[in-house]
Scaffold this motif. Structure first.
Motif, short mmCIF file in Angstrom:
data_model
loop_
_atom_site.label_atom_id
_atom_site.label_comp_id
_atom_site.label_asym_id
_atom_site.label_seq_id
_atom_site.Cartn_x
_atom_site.Cartn_y
_atom_site.Cartn_z
N UNK A 1 -10.44 6.40 1.34
CA UNK A 1 -9.12 6.15 1.05
C UNK A 1 -8.63 4.57 0.79
N UNK A 2 -8.02 4.22 -0.22
CA UNK A 2 -7.95 2.74 -0.49
C UNK A 2 -6.81 2.18 0.36
N UNK A 3 -6.47 1.00 0.05
CA UNK A 3 -5.45 0.40 0.84
C UNK A 3 -3.87 0.91 0.68
N UNK A 4 -3.96 0.93 -0.72
CA UNK A 4 -2.60 1.68 -1.10
C UNK A 4 -2.48 3.00 -0.19
N UNK A 5 -3.37 3.87 -0.44
CA UNK A 5 -3.14 5.33 0.16
C UNK A 5 -3.04 5.01 1.60
N UNK A 6 -3.72 4.11 2.27
CA UNK A 6 -3.57 3.66 3.74
C UNK A 6 -2.11 3.36 4.18
N UNK A 7 -1.56 2.53 3.18
CA UNK A 7 -0.40 1.91 3.63
C UNK A 7 0.67 3.02 3.54
N UNK A 8 0.47 4.02 2.45
CA UNK A 8 1.47 5.07 2.42
C UNK A 8 1.25 6.05 3.53
N UNK A 9 -0.07 6.30 4.19
CA UNK A 9 -0.08 7.10 5.22
C UNK A 9 0.40 6.40 6.63
N UNK A 10 0.26 5.36 6.61
CA UNK A 10 0.81 4.50 7.89
C UNK A 10 2.53 4.58 7.65
N UNK A 11 3.06 4.46 6.62
CA UNK A 11 4.47 4.19 6.38
C UNK A 11 4.90 5.72 6.71
N UNK A 12 4.58 6.85 6.22
CA UNK A 12 4.87 8.28 6.27
C UNK A 12 4.87 8.65 7.93
N UNK A 13 3.69 8.23 8.56
CA UNK A 13 3.62 8.58 10.03
C UNK A 13 4.61 8.02 10.83
N UNK A 14 5.05 6.67 10.71
CA UNK A 14 6.06 5.94 11.37
C UNK A 14 7.48 6.34 11.01
N UNK A 15 7.64 6.80 9.91
CA UNK A 15 8.99 7.48 9.61
C UNK A 15 9.23 8.85 10.28
N UNK A 16 8.15 9.54 10.31
CA UNK A 16 8.46 10.69 10.96
C UNK A 16 8.53 10.68 12.54
N UNK A 17 8.18 9.28 13.00
CA UNK A 17 8.82 9.15 14.40
C UNK A 17 10.02 8.22 14.63
#
Length: 529
Positions: A1-17
């Motif tokens: 997973x490149x940095x762009x997709x990793x950023x999206x995953x981080x952003x999505x997880x935190x927004x769920x919380x």
């Protein structure tokens, strides 16, 4: 997973919380997770977000500093530098929390540390903050929460359900033109005119008629907060029942603080949740803390009894000896008293050093008493002056000078220690002295329901206004030890043990021993020769 997709995953997880990450915080997390295998990244992200939740952030926008703290918490293994087994906390370092009425939760104060001689607004804040703590606690008690529709609050409900009450402010009474029955008001008991008592809250003041009042358990003094029940007519509140705001267990209170450390000490989070410390506490069944009050170092008899005490514990050293003053039997003044105390502390160090295992394995905590040099009788009282105890500390590194009151943390347990004649002062200043029951039980219920060590007028027990929060008992600690000249006792209320070891020389050399593993306070006494 490149940095762009990793950023999206981080952003999505935190927004769920419910969180939004700052850009620099997101970059920091990308750097942390880049070396981690793809299959494990989601698990680590959930750990980080849960850790941030426990830190009770003030805003949904998460800063980098908070993310760094959460990452460090997740990466810890075993006891670290913040998971201290035993810690002495100064009253001047106790964190201050304020209740946010909009969020309905406690937030750590962002204001700078208060001054010893603060402005007059600090004095007004004392009672406003005490009221806020008790009001929010009382309002969510089962007796005051609104009845569920179809439940036991009215007709047709559960016959066994507790009767519900409605809290009213003072301004409600003042706005009434006619008689009002079955009124319950939370307010501060005050004597604004000689011989006349009033009830005061942030909305107003009303005069009381206490001639028919029935007093519940406790010692009712001026400046105590009470629940007053009765009827109101012609600008007079006629009291039928007078009690204290209901206390609340520590576990219930902490739900409104999150995992943040409210007690004080180096840890960011509350150590009550530490599984490592809990394991250490339970495995050390022989651990104990010894409490003595009025340790008169200038008394030959006291020093001889201390030698017996130390000899008895030489083969099984306690975690700590908490020695409370006053450390001189006679009240003096000036440099003579300081010189005498310096010499007697040196003698105490010589005595402890005769027992090498005690000196090496036990802590010696010195809590100053009312007549020790060189501070006025205002709480919280600073520790003994460094120049008086300098030689004592250099010879006995395991000793520590504490404030009065002070806080002790042993593993997951929270202990408050105060050397003050609080039982005596409350009994002398109570509006109504109880006709039955043990004074110890009345005292314990008073300070725990008031959520404060000294619910007394400032003229009776002066306080440094800005440090009133240091004397707060909320959430409830596990143990409160009050060194008082009153007879020794141990009482318990709402899961909190309240104990008084009594005066060491005046009680035939009795003292108290606390066993953290079983949460029991034991009575002990040295034998007479």
């Amino acid at each position: 997973m490149d940095d762009v997709n990793l950023r999206k995953k981080i952003d999505t997880t935190f927004k769920l919380y419910g969180f939004n990450l700052r850009r620099d915080a997101q970059t920091f997390l990308v750097d942390q997770l880049r070396p981690v295998a793809s299959a494990e990244r989601q698990e680590w992200l959930e750990r980080f977000t849960e850790s941030i939740q426990k830190l009770s952030p003030e805003s949904a926008v998460i800063e980098k500093s908070l993310v760094e703290t959460a990452v460090q918490e997740c990466l810890r293994s075993g006891l670290d530098k913040t998971e201290t087994v035993f810690n002495v906390i100064s009253s001047f370092e106790v964190p201050r929390f304020l209740y946010d009425l909009e969020r309905k939760k406690f937030m750590k104060s962002s204001e700078p540390s208060p001054e010893i001689f603060g402005p007059p607004i600090d004095k007004a804040a004392i009672y406003r903050d005490r009221y806020t703590v008790l009001q929010q606690r009382t309002a969510r008690h089962e007796l005051f929460t609104p009845a569920v529709a179809g439940g036991g609050g009215g007709g047709g409900g559960d016959a066994d359900a507790p009767q519900k009450f409605r809290l009213s402010p003072v301004e409600y009474l003042l706005s009434c033109a006619g008689r009002q029955d079955d009124v319950v008001v939370l307010g501060m008991l005050a004597q604004l005119r000689e011989g006349r008592f009033f009830l005061e809250d942030p909305t107003g003041v009303v005069q009381l008629d206490l001639s028919q009042a029935k007093y519940h358990t406790g010692l009712f003094c001026e400046n105590c907060f009470v629940l007053a029940e009765g009827w109101y007519d012609d600008r007079i509140f006629h009291i039928q029942g007078l009690g204290f705001p209901p206390a609340e267990s520590s576990k219930s209170s902490r739900a409104y603080f999150g995992n943040v450390n409210t007690f004080g000490g180096p840890s960011v989070v509350s150590l009550k949740t530490s599984s490592n410390l809990l394991k250490h506490e339970q495995e050390n069944q022989d651990a104990m803390i010894v409490f003595l009050a009025d340790v008169w170092l200038d008394s030959f008899k006291v020093m001889d009894k201390l030698r017996q005490l130390f000899a008895g514990y030489a083969e099984c050293p306690p975690v700590a000896f908490v020695l409370m003053g006053s450390f001189l039997s006679a009240q003096g003044g000036g440099g003579g008293q300081a010189r005498l105390l310096r010499a007697r502390l040196r003698a105490l160090a010589d005595l402890v050093l005769q027992f090498p295992e005690l000196a090496r394995r036990s802590r010696f905590v010195l809590v100053p008493g009312p007549v020790d040099p060189a501070c006025p009788g205002i709480l919280p009282r600073p520790a003994l002056p460094a120049h008086v105890a300098e030689e004592f500390l250099s010879r006995l590194p395991s000793a520590e000078l504490a404030t009065n009151p002070c806080r002790l943390q042993y593993c997951t347990q929270e202990i408050v220690v105060a050397r003050q004649d609080l039982v005596t002062k409350l009994c002398r200043n109570t509006v109504h002295f109880p006709a039955s029951g043990e004074i110890a039980d009345h005292f314990a219920k008073t300070i725990l329901c008031q959520a404060h060590l000294t619910p007394l007028p400032l003229s009776v027990c002066p306080l440094y206004w800005g440090f009133d929060a240091a004397l707060r008992l909320y959430p409830l600690p596990d143990l409160v030890v009050v060194g008082d000249t009153f007879s020794a006792f141990t009482s318990s209320y709402m899961g909190c043990v309240v104990s008084n070891p009594g005066s060491f020389p005046k009680s035939e050399f009795s003292f108290k021993v606390y066993i953290p593993a079983t949460r029991q306070m034991e009575d002990s006494q040295l034998p007479n020769d």
